[in-house]
Design an enzyme around this catalytic site. Structure first.
Site, PDB file in Angstrom:
ATOM      1  N   GLY A 100       0.810  -1.220   0.000  1.00 16.02           N
ATOM      2  CA  GLY A 100       0.000   0.000   0.000  1.00 16.02           C
ATOM      3  C   GLY A 100       0.843   1.270   0.000  1.00 16.02           C
ATOM      4  N   CYS A 354       1.120   1.795  13.078  1.00 13.78           N
ATOM      5  CA  CYS A 354       2.309   2.539  12.663  1.00 13.78           C
ATOM      6  C   CYS A 354       2.687   3.595  13.686  1.00 13.78           C
ATOM      7  CB  CYS A 354       2.074   3.211  11.328  1.00 13.78           C
ATOM      8  SG  CYS A 354       1.257   2.144  10.156  1.00 13.78           S
TER       9      CYS A 354
END
Ligand SMILES: *Cc1c(COP(=O)(O)O)cnc(C)c1O
Length: 417
Positions: A100, A354
């Site tokens: 992605g 993240c």
């Protein structure tokens, strides 16, 4: 150990291949409740099985002339056709990437190069994944201007705000299909209609949506779309970028003639094959998974709100990803909650994976108007169709107990009644 052995048994007999057990793979040996499907999904065993020949015997280079290579080439083409069909696109519009993040980066390179004569203004939102936000920052350093649109309290960006932000020099609108932290599904069709009318390119980061929601790039007016294999039960490190045929790509990696010459380097054949199989399976089972996930999700949300004191839902009730539940729980630290849940065998997250470990509160929750303290007490539970009602019961009980314990320990929280 046990899972590894189990999934190889049939295969070993069929292909007579020597397979060594996988030892010591951390965290995968104990029984657990996995509720972090927005971070990554469990690979579908059928996708893993489809990959195995290309890791063992069918190792030919897809560019080679002999049949060992031609077999790999055929498999790549098959994956490309499957993915193209799933989006109502053509196979020549699908480009394989490493995931992605690369697709997001590449989409900007393509759009901004193709439109460089028109201008240097980009429109996006404050709640994008860092794959987009950090890409925007990099282009700002190159002299581009970026408008970061606000969202409402449920995480929706309004098509009116997109329209109002459009300038004569606007070249790209990049808005995510569905948000990874709160599950909000954005009004993509309305935005696509708008960008089409104005002759602006429209990119969408569909990493959370692809394989979970139906997507038709024609009907939705999408010019560029990012997706990632490991978010729809495929392997990690592989994804794709859809690029509308009228938008010529730019070279991502200088090298050989792979990916029509736009991305050199020998293809990740096993990964692409696995992703293609995962895409096929995702399309075949989408409706039934969606029903099951929505049922589990709504049950989980209902019980969490009723039983965990002061717990509130983040994001909307409707128009949210089927398996996505996200909460703020006042008076606790999300990190502490996650550690204690892990000790009970429950995998969950707070904000996005993240940013875990980083001290700042989630940029998504703050953009939605949550205070810093609220954003710190966030809990994201993202499930899949393999989860069960019993697991939801276990999770609610665990959260309830831990939240009470944490609140009594810190004394930060005062009940409002
Ligand atoms: C996971 C994710 C990405 C990054 O995908 P990778 O394949 O891990 O690089 C990008 N955007 C969104 C919305 C995501 O959820």
């Amino acid at each position: 150990m046990e899972t590894a052995a189990k999934c190889y048994i049939g295969f070993r007999g069929k292909r007579n291949t020597v397979i060594k057990g996988i030892r010591g793979h951390i965290g995968a040996e104990k029984k657990m409740i996995y509720l972090d499907n927005a971070a990554t999904t469990k690979p579908n065993p059928k996708a893993v099985e489809a990959m195995l020949p290309y890791l063992y015997d069918a190792y030919g280079n897809p560019s080679a002339v002999y049949s060992l290579g031609a077999g790999a080439r055929k498999a790549l083409n098959q994956a490309r056709r499957t993915i193209a069909e799933s989006l109502n696109a053509g196979p020549e519009e699908i480009f394989f990437t490493s995931g992605g993040t690369e697709s997001d980066n590449w989409a900007f390179q393509i759009a901004l190069k193709r439109m460089e004569k028109k201008g240097r203004h980009i429109i996006t939102t404050k709640i994008e994944h860092h794959g987009i936000l950090h890409t925007c920052k990099a282009w700002e350093r190159q002299g581009y201007e970026v408008t970061y649109l606000d969202v409402d309290g449920e995480g929706f960006v309004s098509p009116e705000s997109v329209e109002a932000a459009i300038r004569p020099d606007t070249v790209l609108v990049s808005i995510m299909f569905a948000n990874n932290e709160v599950g909000t599904i954005e009004p993509i069709a309305e935005i696509g209609k708008l960008t089409r009318e104005k002759g602006i390119l429209f990119h969408t980061d569909a990493v959370q949506a692809y394989g979970h929601l139906p997507i038709d790039v024609e009907a939705l007016g999408i010019d560029l779309l990012s997706a990632s294999g490991h978010k729809f039960n495929g392997p990690k490190g592989v994804g794709f970028l859809y690029v509308r045929a009228s938008v010529k790509p730019v070279t991502m990696l200088q090298g050989g003639a792979q990916e029509s010459g736009y991305r050199g380097g020998t293809e990740n054949v096993p990964g692409i094959v696995g992703m293609g199989k995962a895409a096929e399976l995702a399309m075949d089972t989408m409706e039934e998974r969606r029903e099951k996930e929505t049922m589990l999700r709504d049950y989980l949300i209902r019980r969490m709100l009723a039983e965990v004191e002061s717990c509130r839902l983040s994001g909307p009730r409707e128009n949210r990803l089927p398996g996505h539940a996200s909460f703020v729980i006042p008076g606790i630290e999300g990190e502490s909650l996650l550690i204690l849940l892990d000790m009970k065998g429950i995998c969950a997250s707070s904000g996005s994976a993240c940013t875990t470990g980083a001290p700042e509160p989630s940029h998504v929750l703050t953009a939605m108007g949550k205070s810093e303290a609220e954003a710190k007490g966030s809990l994201r539970l993202t499930l899949c169709a393999e989860n069960t009602m019993e697991e939801m019961d276990t999770v609610v009980a665990a959260v309830k107990e831990i939240v009470q314990r944490l609140r009594s320990m810190t004394g930060m929280y005062r009940s409002r009644d």
